[in-house]
Structures are given as structure tokens and as C-alpha cells.
Enzyme design. Structure first.
Site, PDB file in Angstrom:
ATOM      1  N   ASP A   1      33.508  -5.634 -32.220  1.00  0.00           N
ATOM      2  CA  ASP A   1      33.805  -7.059 -32.209  1.00  0.00           C
ATOM      3  C   ASP A   1      35.056  -7.284 -31.358  1.00  0.00           C
ATOM      4  OD1 ASP A   1      34.613  -9.670 -32.763  1.00  0.00           O
ATOM      5  OD2 ASP A   1      34.371  -9.464 -34.935  1.00  0.00           O
ATOM      6  N   ILE A   2      34.892  -7.930 -30.215  1.00  0.00           N
ATOM      7  CA  ILE A   2      36.019  -8.132 -29.296  1.00  0.00           C
ATOM      8  C   ILE A   2      37.150  -8.931 -29.944  1.00  0.00           C
ATOM      9  CG2 ILE A   2      35.176 -10.248 -28.192  1.00  0.00           C
ATOM     10  CD1 ILE A   2      36.097  -8.951 -25.482  1.00  0.00           C
TER      11      ILE A   2
ATOM     12  N   ASN B   1      31.812 -21.104 -20.300  1.00  0.00           N
ATOM     13  CA  ASN B   1      31.067 -22.056 -19.474  1.00  0.00           C
ATOM     14  C   ASN B   1      32.098 -22.858 -18.680  1.00  0.00           C
ATOM     15  OD1 ASN B   1      31.921 -24.362 -21.135  1.00  0.00           O
ATOM     16  ND2 ASN B   1      30.526 -23.531 -22.664  1.00  0.00           N
TER      17      ASN B   1
ATOM     18  N   GLY C   1      27.297 -16.932 -28.292  1.00  0.00           N
ATOM     19  CA  GLY C   1      27.563 -15.506 -28.139  1.00  0.00           C
ATOM     20  C   GLY C   1      29.024 -15.143 -28.307  1.00  0.00           C
ATOM     21  N   VAL C   2      29.505 -14.301 -27.396  1.00  0.00           N
ATOM     22  CA  VAL C   2      30.886 -13.812 -27.454  1.00  0.00           C
ATOM     23  C   VAL C   2      31.875 -14.969 -27.348  1.00  0.00           C
ATOM     24  CG1 VAL C   2      32.604 -12.420 -26.244  1.00  0.00           C
ATOM     25  CG2 VAL C   2      30.310 -11.532 -26.581  1.00  0.00           C
ATOM     26  N   ASP C   3      31.588 -15.926 -26.484  1.00  0.00           N
ATOM     27  CA  ASP C   3      32.498 -17.064 -26.319  1.00  0.00           C
ATOM     28  C   ASP C   3      32.636 -17.831 -27.633  1.00  0.00           C
ATOM     29  OD1 ASP C   3      34.208 -18.704 -24.616  1.00  0.00           O
ATOM     30  OD2 ASP C   3      32.639 -20.228 -24.738  1.00  0.00           O
TER      31      ASP C   3
ATOM     32  N   THR D   1      25.569 -11.540 -19.362  1.00  0.00           N
ATOM     33  CA  THR D   1      24.347 -10.860 -19.774  1.00  0.00           C
ATOM     34  C   THR D   1      23.626 -11.544 -20.932  1.00  0.00           C
ATOM     35  OG1 THR D   1      25.539  -9.383 -21.266  1.00  0.00           O
ATOM     36  CG2 THR D   1      25.203  -8.616 -19.003  1.00  0.00           C
ATOM     37  N   GLY D   2      24.244 -12.527 -21.523  1.00  0.00           N
ATOM     38  CA  GLY D   2      23.615 -13.244 -22.628  1.00  0.00           C
ATOM     39  C   GLY D   2      22.735 -14.370 -22.123  1.00  0.00           C
ATOM     40  N   VAL D   3      23.091 -15.581 -22.472  1.00  0.00           N
ATOM     41  CA  VAL D   3      22.296 -16.753 -22.121  1.00  0.00           C
ATOM     42  C   VAL D   3      22.181 -16.945 -20.603  1.00  0.00           C
ATOM     43  CG1 VAL D   3      24.194 -18.423 -22.278  1.00  0.00           C
ATOM     44  CG2 VAL D   3      21.860 -19.155 -22.749  1.00  0.00           C
TER      45      VAL D   3
END
Length: 171
Positions: free
Chosen positions: A10-11, A24, A32-34, A119-121
Site C-alpha cells: 500500500d503506497i 487526472n 485506484g491509487v489516486d 496502468t489502471g483505468v
């Protein structure tokens, strides 16, 4: 010398000076991560991001990390949306890593954690993205002492490890 490591986890739990988020253009909370970074940092992160937005694909901008202590900064970078690879996506992705390190250097960051950007959405093929990340981080001159690539799942972790092993040595 800059060390590059790969970690699974977990970052938002990294003990570094800065974490990079795959943002974005509005720098408002995404998925996701954001989204995880925004939730951990608190609502002030979105407010700070909105104040410096927009951020163009391939660029990076920093805000304080707010509730992510001991992290001091969140570096927001906007990856390319994958459209088959013939539209400059690889260069934009590489630019995300270069610009994030440039911003980190401006802030005096010594330890930084990166997610797998785009790499996600945004649909960037994870294996290609891992190779670009490692190659770009190795080729970019920086004062950062430790770069940790943090994978959120086992597949991404394996791809990042393979990319790192495929590029032996240190920056």
C-alpha cells in the site's frame, strides 16, 4: 547513486519524503491509487490540487501530503491514456517519471515512492509500462537516493521485478 527497489503493498503506508500519484488533469481525487492517496491524505489534498490544476499529461506538480505523514509531499503526475501506442504514449509515460523526479529534486526529496502510472483505468499495458518506468528512472539524473516502485498487486509486482532484473546495476 540512486537505488531502485520494488515493493508489494500500500503506497499510502510508505515511509518516504514523497509519494507520486497517478492523477487526472484536474488533480481532484480519482480512482485506484489516486483515490487511496486522496483518502489517506484527507480533503485538503483535493483542495491543494485544485489550486494548481490543470496538470497536462506527462507533467507533474506537487502539493503537501497533509494526512500522509511522515510523507511530506504528494507529486501528482498525469499519465497517457493508452490508444494503441502510436500516439506518443511511451514518451508521455516516460515524461511522467522524469518530471516527477525533477519536481522531487526541486523539493529536496531523498526517498520517493511511485505507483505503476497509467496502468489502471488509463489502460497502459502493464509490462510495457514497467519497462518504461525502470528504464526512465535509471536514465534520469536525480538527487533522489531511493526510488521505490510500489505495486498494488502480485502481477504488477512481478512485472516491475522482471523489468528491474532486466536492467541490472544502479542509476
Amino acid at each position: 547513486m540512486t537505488a531502485i527497489e520494488v515493493a508489494l503493498g500500500d503506497i499510502t503506508r510508505e515511509r518516504v519524503d514523497a509519494v507520486v500519484t497517478a492523477a487526472n488533469e484536474s488533480l481532484l481525487s480519482g480512482g485506484g491509487v489516486d483515490g487511496a492517496i486522496h483518502r489517506a491524505a484527507g480533503p485538503e489534498l483535493a483542495e491543494a490540487g485544485a489550486a494548481i490544476a490543470p496538470c497536462a499529461p506527462g507533467d507533474a506538480k506537487a502539493t503537501p501530503a497533509f494526512g500522509l505523514a511522515p510523507v511530506k509531499y504528494v507529486i501528482h503526475t498525469v499519465g497517457p491514456i493508452w490508444d494503441g501506442g502510436a500516439y506518443g504514449e511511451a514518451e508521455l509515460l516516460a515524461s511522467c517519471y522524469r518530471r516527477s523526479l525533477a519536481v522531487a529534486d526541486e523539493l529536496g526529496v531523498r526517498r520517493i515512492a511511485f505507483p505503476a502510472i497509467a496502468t489502471g483505468v488509463y489502460g497502459y499495458p502493464p509490462g510495457e509500462a514497467a519497462a518504461i518506468a525502470v528504464r526512465t528512472l535509471r536514465e534520469t539524473r536525480t538527487g533522489v537516493e531511493l526510488i521505490r516502485l510500489v505495486a498494488f498487486d502480485e502481477e504488477t509486482h512481478e512485472l516491475l521485478e522482471a523489468a528491474l532484473v532486466g536492467h541490472p546495476g544502479r542509476v
